[in-house]
Write a protein that holds these residues in place. Structure first.
Motif, PDB file in Angstrom:
ATOM      1  N   ARG A 249       0.846  -1.202   0.000  1.00  0.00           N
ATOM      2  CA  ARG A 249       0.000   0.000   0.000  1.00  0.00           C
ATOM      3  C   ARG A 249       0.877   1.246   0.000  1.00  0.00           C
ATOM      4  N   TYR A 250       0.400   2.265  -0.710  1.00  0.00           N
ATOM      5  CA  TYR A 250       1.123   3.545  -0.813  1.00  0.00           C
ATOM      6  C   TYR A 250       0.128   4.654  -0.524  1.00  0.00           C
ATOM      7  N   PHE A 251       0.557   5.678   0.218  1.00  0.00           N
ATOM      8  CA  PHE A 251      -0.381   6.728   0.621  1.00  0.00           C
ATOM      9  C   PHE A 251       0.065   8.133   0.221  1.00  0.00           C
TER      10      PHE A 251
ATOM     11  N   ALA B  29       3.158  -1.128   3.992  1.00  0.00           N
ATOM     12  CA  ALA B  29       2.743   0.200   3.521  1.00  0.00           C
ATOM     13  C   ALA B  29       3.892   1.186   3.580  1.00  0.00           C
TER      14      ALA B  29
ATOM     15  N   GLU C  91       0.908  -7.229   5.112  1.00  0.00           N
ATOM     16  CA  GLU C  91       0.505  -5.992   4.434  1.00  0.00           C
ATOM     17  C   GLU C  91       1.611  -4.978   4.724  1.00  0.00           C
TER      18      GLU C  91
END
Lengths: 138, 83, 138, 83
Positions: free
Chosen positions: B5-7, B75, B73
């Motif tokens: 995941r990338y934010f 991130a 997961e």
């Protein structure tokens, strides 16, 4: 008690529910409300959008609340943070601490908002007349 | 399989927020996973070289030498700016 | 803005009016609410009566508010204090500070309540199962 | 005429909260006014000897050597306990 939500919160109602839960045990309640400012670094802010990391956000806020309760004698602690689109003067965040002792309530409230600002996975994106930009963190 | 995941600005730069992939054989920790992703191309190499990025595994912030296992997961995100 | 009154105040409405007055200028609001506790020094408090010095009270609170505005950059400051008969869990006092900066809002709010507690002419009389007594100050 | 006021426990001990009197000739400051009041009897002597009492003239806290003038409002009270 922690909550992450897109809708606004009612500061008065949150403080009233906290007071009812404390029922004569808390002499001091300190709360912090963060609001969207019209200006940031000399630029006009038209809108702001808060992105977050669902799941991790709730864990991070829960830990901050628990740590505050561990460090100070609190009768109650609340963190509510909004996500999604906001405009200037909108409420962003609400943090409250109740204690028998005034100093504890101030210290716990300031600890929670300070820690939230460095540990909880929220990111602000501002729209200014020049376009949109991510607020730079440290 | 691992979930990546990338934010925020990193999500925009990479053009994606979420992906799943088979754990590559040469990956055993955060550092080697980041290097593996950087080998995808210039944008990946550049974006993931920012030393201010944080990495979380299963929603807990971790260090570069933290092991990555199947089912995790992972991130990446820039410094937080909430509150 | 300062007020001394026998009737209760509405915390939510006060915070909402402050937010409207600040209109995009304040990023941080910190408020303190003081409540009547059921116990004081191990004794059960049945009722509490607040005596004050009308005239001097308003002057003292006004000076505290002005001093807070002088020391920190505030967009708003409020002190509301009740007098007369109260029961446990009743609100006694409300202090709020709004600023562009979080630290200023915390410092100003804490300054106002700390100073009020040593300078403003209020005296608490508690009724316990053993009778009534004046709370001892320093 | 000067107006004298007593608050909280002191008001209860003295049995009054408010009085007016002609400024006595020998009174020129807070100390001499307090001594004059103490000469009224045992209760006054004792109650006003508490070193923790505050004195305000015209609603501003003052020191023992502050002058008292005709028309002033002078108040004695114990340490405050509001908030």
């Amino acid at each position: 008690m922690i909550r992450v939500q897109t809708e606004d919160f009612d500061t008065g109602s949150e403080l009233e529910q906290l007071r009812e839960r404390c029922a004569g045990q808390a002499g001091a309640v300190v709360c912090f409300v963060g609001l969207v400012r019209e200006f940031n670094e000399a630029e006009t802010v038209l809108t702001m959008t808060l992105e977050h990391y669902p799941g991790m956000t709730e864990k991070a806020l829960g830990k901050i609340e628990q740590e505050a309760r561990r460090r100070w004698e609190l009768t109650d602690a609340i963190i509510i943070h909004r996500v999604g689109p906001l405009v200037p003067n909108d409420r962003i965040v609400f943090v409250a601490a109740a204690s028998a002792h005034r100093k504890f309530a101030f210290q716990a409230c300031e600890y929670m908002i300070d820690t939230l600002k460095t540990r909880a996975p929220f990111w602000k994106n501002e729209t200014t007349p020049e376009g949109s930009r991510w607020v730079e963190g440290n | 399989m691992i979930r990546l995941r990338y934010f925020a600005s990193l999500r925009e730069t990479l053009g994606r927020g979420d992906e799943q992939l088979e754990l590559p054989e040469e990956v055993n920790d955060v550092s080697s996973l980041t290097r593996w992703l950087q080998s995808r191309g210039k944008v990946w190499e550049c974006a993931l070289s920012d030393s201010r990025l944080h990495v979380a595994i299963n929603q807990e912030v971790v260090k570069p030498d933290t092991p990555v296992s199947d089912g995790d997961e992972v991130a990446w995100f820039p410094p937080v700016t909430g509150g």
